[in-house]
Design a protein around this motif. Sequence first.
Motif, PDB file in Angstrom:
ATOM      1  N   TRP A 132       9.630  14.093 -12.897  1.00 58.73           N
ATOM      2  CA  TRP A 132       9.244  13.834 -11.723  1.00 58.73           C
ATOM      3  C   TRP A 132       8.468  12.394 -11.713  1.00 58.73           C
ATOM      4  CZ3 TRP A 132       9.775  16.604  -7.185  1.00 58.73           C
ATOM      5  CH2 TRP A 132      10.100  18.090  -6.975  1.00 58.73           C
ATOM      6  N   VAL A 133       8.486  12.153 -10.635  1.00 61.06           N
ATOM      7  CA  VAL A 133       8.536   9.800 -10.201  1.00 61.06           C
ATOM      8  C   VAL A 133       7.922  10.212  -8.910  1.00 61.06           C
ATOM      9  CG1 VAL A 133      10.908   9.758  -9.888  1.00 61.06           C
ATOM     10  CG2 VAL A 133       8.570   8.285 -10.865  1.00 61.06           C
ATOM     11  N   GLU A 134       6.949   9.108  -8.862  1.00 54.77           N
ATOM     12  CA  GLU A 134       6.091   8.531  -7.934  1.00 54.77           C
ATOM     13  C   GLU A 134       6.137   7.624  -7.638  1.00 54.77           C
ATOM     14  OE1 GLU A 134       2.363  10.401  -6.531  1.00 54.77           O
ATOM     15  OE2 GLU A 134       3.063  12.098  -8.017  1.00 54.77           O
ATOM     16  N   HIS A 135       5.867   6.492  -6.586  1.00 64.20           N
ATOM     17  CA  HIS A 135       5.782   5.000  -7.225  1.00 64.20           C
ATOM     18  C   HIS A 135       4.297   4.366  -6.253  1.00 64.20           C
ATOM     19  CE1 HIS A 135       9.419   4.680  -9.403  1.00 64.20           C
ATOM     20  NE2 HIS A 135      10.093   5.147  -8.157  1.00 64.20           N
ATOM     21  N   VAL A 136       4.195   3.806  -6.949  1.00 64.25           N
ATOM     22  CA  VAL A 136       2.207   3.203  -5.810  1.00 64.25           C
ATOM     23  C   VAL A 136       2.843   1.369  -5.573  1.00 64.25           C
ATOM     24  CG1 VAL A 136       0.352   2.974  -5.519  1.00 64.25           C
ATOM     25  CG2 VAL A 136       1.534   5.424  -6.354  1.00 64.25           C
ATOM     26  N   ASN A 137       3.251   0.932  -5.004  1.00 66.21           N
ATOM     27  CA  ASN A 137       2.946  -0.093  -4.380  1.00 66.21           C
ATOM     28  C   ASN A 137       1.744  -0.986  -4.546  1.00 66.21           C
ATOM     29  OD1 ASN A 137       3.182  -3.260  -3.806  1.00 66.21           O
ATOM     30  ND2 ASN A 137       3.496  -2.884  -2.004  1.00 66.21           N
ATOM     31  N   GLU A 138       0.635  -1.626  -5.319  1.00 69.91           N
ATOM     32  CA  GLU A 138      -0.427  -2.153  -5.250  1.00 69.91           C
ATOM     33  C   GLU A 138      -0.624  -3.096  -5.265  1.00 69.91           C
ATOM     34  OE1 GLU A 138      -1.433  -1.304  -9.615  1.00 69.91           O
ATOM     35  OE2 GLU A 138      -1.889   1.255  -9.386  1.00 69.91           O
ATOM     36  N   GLY A 194       0.767  -0.935  -0.377  1.00 69.63           N
ATOM     37  CA  GLY A 194      -0.250  -0.338   0.189  1.00 69.63           C
ATOM     38  C   GLY A 194       0.974   1.215  -0.268  1.00 69.63           C
ATOM     39  N   GLU A 195       2.087   1.181  -0.016  1.00 64.75           N
ATOM     40  CA  GLU A 195       2.967   2.348  -0.065  1.00 64.75           C
ATOM     41  C   GLU A 195       2.538   3.381  -1.366  1.00 64.75           C
ATOM     42  OE1 GLU A 195       7.450   3.363   1.019  1.00 64.75           O
ATOM     43  OE2 GLU A 195       6.900   1.885   0.899  1.00 64.75           O
ATOM     44  N   ARG A 196       2.979   4.377  -0.946  1.00 62.47           N
ATOM     45  CA  ARG A 196       2.643   5.375  -2.240  1.00 62.47           C
ATOM     46  C   ARG A 196       4.291   6.205  -1.471  1.00 62.47           C
ATOM     47  NH1 ARG A 196      -1.359   7.380  -6.005  1.00 62.47           N
ATOM     48  NH2 ARG A 196      -0.381   9.372  -6.655  1.00 62.47           N
ATOM     49  N   THR A 197       5.074   6.658  -2.563  1.00 61.76           N
ATOM     50  CA  THR A 197       5.929   7.457  -2.521  1.00 61.76           C
ATOM     51  C   THR A 197       5.688   8.675  -2.553  1.00 61.76           C
ATOM     52  OG1 THR A 197       7.038   7.394  -4.588  1.00 61.76           O
ATOM     53  CG2 THR A 197       8.059   5.666  -2.979  1.00 61.76           C
ATOM     54  N   LEU A 198       6.575   9.942  -2.182  1.00 63.41           N
ATOM     55  CA  LEU A 198       6.640  11.166  -1.921  1.00 63.41           C
ATOM     56  C   LEU A 198       7.007  11.714  -3.660  1.00 63.41           C
ATOM     57  CD1 LEU A 198       6.682  13.118   1.063  1.00 63.41           C
ATOM     58  CD2 LEU A 198       4.685  12.827  -0.212  1.00 63.41           C
ATOM     59  N   GLN A 230       2.758  11.217 -16.539  1.00 66.89           N
ATOM     60  CA  GLN A 230       2.110   9.784 -16.792  1.00 66.89           C
ATOM     61  C   GLN A 230       1.344   8.559 -16.150  1.00 66.89           C
ATOM     62  OE1 GLN A 230       2.998   9.422 -21.118  1.00 66.89           O
ATOM     63  NE2 GLN A 230       2.311   7.905 -21.356  1.00 66.89           N
ATOM     64  N   ARG A 231       0.968   8.586 -16.029  1.00 63.52           N
ATOM     65  CA  ARG A 231       0.726   6.731 -14.996  1.00 63.52           C
ATOM     66  C   ARG A 231       1.082   5.464 -16.126  1.00 63.52           C
ATOM     67  NH1 ARG A 231      -3.224   3.769 -11.524  1.00 63.52           N
ATOM     68  NH2 ARG A 231      -3.010   1.750 -11.847  1.00 63.52           N
ATOM     69  N   PHE A 232       2.778   4.762 -16.023  1.00 64.97           N
ATOM     70  CA  PHE A 232       2.967   3.527 -16.329  1.00 64.97           C
ATOM     71  C   PHE A 232       2.748   2.569 -15.051  1.00 64.97           C
ATOM     72  CE2 PHE A 232       4.956   7.049 -17.590  1.00 64.97           C
ATOM     73  CZ  PHE A 232       5.118   6.696 -19.259  1.00 64.97           C
ATOM     74  N   ASP A 233       2.092   1.246 -15.937  1.00 59.48           N
ATOM     75  CA  ASP A 233       1.541   0.253 -14.673  1.00 59.48           C
ATOM     76  C   ASP A 233       3.031  -0.897 -14.748  1.00 59.48           C
ATOM     77  OD1 ASP A 233      -1.019   0.353 -13.517  1.00 59.48           O
ATOM     78  OD2 ASP A 233      -1.610   0.676 -15.884  1.00 59.48           O
ATOM     79  N   TRP A 234       3.212  -1.168 -13.479  1.00 58.82           N
ATOM     80  CA  TRP A 234       4.324  -2.443 -13.949  1.00 58.82           C
ATOM     81  C   TRP A 234       3.694  -3.736 -13.375  1.00 58.82           C
ATOM     82  CZ3 TRP A 234       5.864  -2.697  -8.737  1.00 58.82           C
ATOM     83  CH2 TRP A 234       5.506  -1.042  -7.880  1.00 58.82           C
ATOM     84  N   ASP A 235       4.833  -4.426 -13.534  1.00 56.37           N
ATOM     85  CA  ASP A 235       5.170  -5.917 -12.650  1.00 56.37           C
ATOM     86  C   ASP A 235       5.939  -6.771 -12.024  1.00 56.37           C
ATOM     87  OD1 ASP A 235       3.367  -8.515 -11.768  1.00 56.37           O
ATOM     88  OD2 ASP A 235       1.651  -8.459 -13.413  1.00 56.37           O
ATOM     89  N   GLN A 236       5.691  -8.259 -12.166  1.00 58.98           N
ATOM     90  CA  GLN A 236       7.127  -8.253 -11.572  1.00 58.98           C
ATOM     91  C   GLN A 236       7.709  -8.704 -13.322  1.00 58.98           C
ATOM     92  OE1 GLN A 236       6.912 -12.954 -10.255  1.00 58.98           O
ATOM     93  NE2 GLN A 236       8.877 -12.737  -8.855  1.00 58.98           N
TER      94      GLN A 236
END
Length: 108
Positions: A60-66, A15-19, A43-49
């Motif tokens: 600028w970049v931020e990451h979200v763990n889903e 659930g972490e989201r970086t600043l 722009q959103r970029f989805d990622w997986d393993q």
Amino acid sequence: PYATMTFFAQMLRKGERTLPSRQNASLIYTVFEGKGHSIIDGQRFDWDQFDTFCVPGGVWVEHVNEAAGDSILFVSSDEPVLKTLHFYARHGRTASGEEVLLESANRW
């Protein structure tokens, strides 16, 4: 250590989201575990393993763990060469959106 490249891992907890942050070094991310998305230059970029994505210097970049658990990103960067040349700088944003200087190799 390498004179021109650096390598490290970044773990994002469930659930972490970086600043948001930006630096003038270029970054290459490879997802070792987990899934989520990154906002790169708005722009959103989805990622997986096992996905790989790049973040150009200066954006600028931020990451979200889903993922249901932790996500692990392997990162390579040209940060050392920029530090050696005294060009490196990294900025972040606070939770309120204020831009702050996090690190600078500028000696002037």
